[in-house]
Design a protein around this motif. Sequence first.
Motif: not given
Lengths: 113, 110
Positions: B80-95
Amino acid sequence: GESVGLHLPTLSVQEGDNSIINCAYSNSASDYFIWYKQESGKGPQFIIDIRSNMDKRQGQRVTVLLNKTVKHLSLQIAATQPGDSAVYFCAENRGSGNTPLVFGKGTRLSVIA
Amino acid sequence: DTAVSQTPKYLVTQMGNDKSIKCEQNLGHDTMYWYKQDSKKFLKIMFSYNNKELIINETVPNRFSPKSPDKAHLNLHINSLELGDSAVYFCASSQARGYTFGSGTRLTVV
């Protein structure tokens, strides 16, 4: 040139000059700090880090200074180049291995050729 | 070889739709994350997974559901996507404390 990174300011410097980007962090329990560079359309990239038992660390053309007394971090870039143009973020980590990085608000660095 | 790869890079969709973003890391890291970057470039942690187990959920709406089928993958499904979900989404990993970020997924909700 210098900036205070509490909002998203823009720091403009002439090519060849030194740049100083500042960051204030909030948690005195943070013991590890990192500077990231984010170029347009890319993810943050590691530049340099410092642990809280140090107050200065140098890399290639970059130096990070840590002042725990006033909870302040700075990134100095020597002989700034056009390729240094990007948004720079400081990030802090609060001890536990599973605690995620908390990012400060970035500073946009523009290098004038 | 890309260390942390996200797909798609761009996603334009209408309000109310459901969409997924995929992330894969080939670094052998145990921990993976989703961060959201808003229009002012502020990066905020959303979720953290360690070895397929959710360890942090930073008050993200229930419409966001991460899934980690194995420790090399962390996908993000948004209902149910909303206008406010507009953004850049970053995935990251760490050790330990070394983080590697993907190149981001720009989500635009219209």
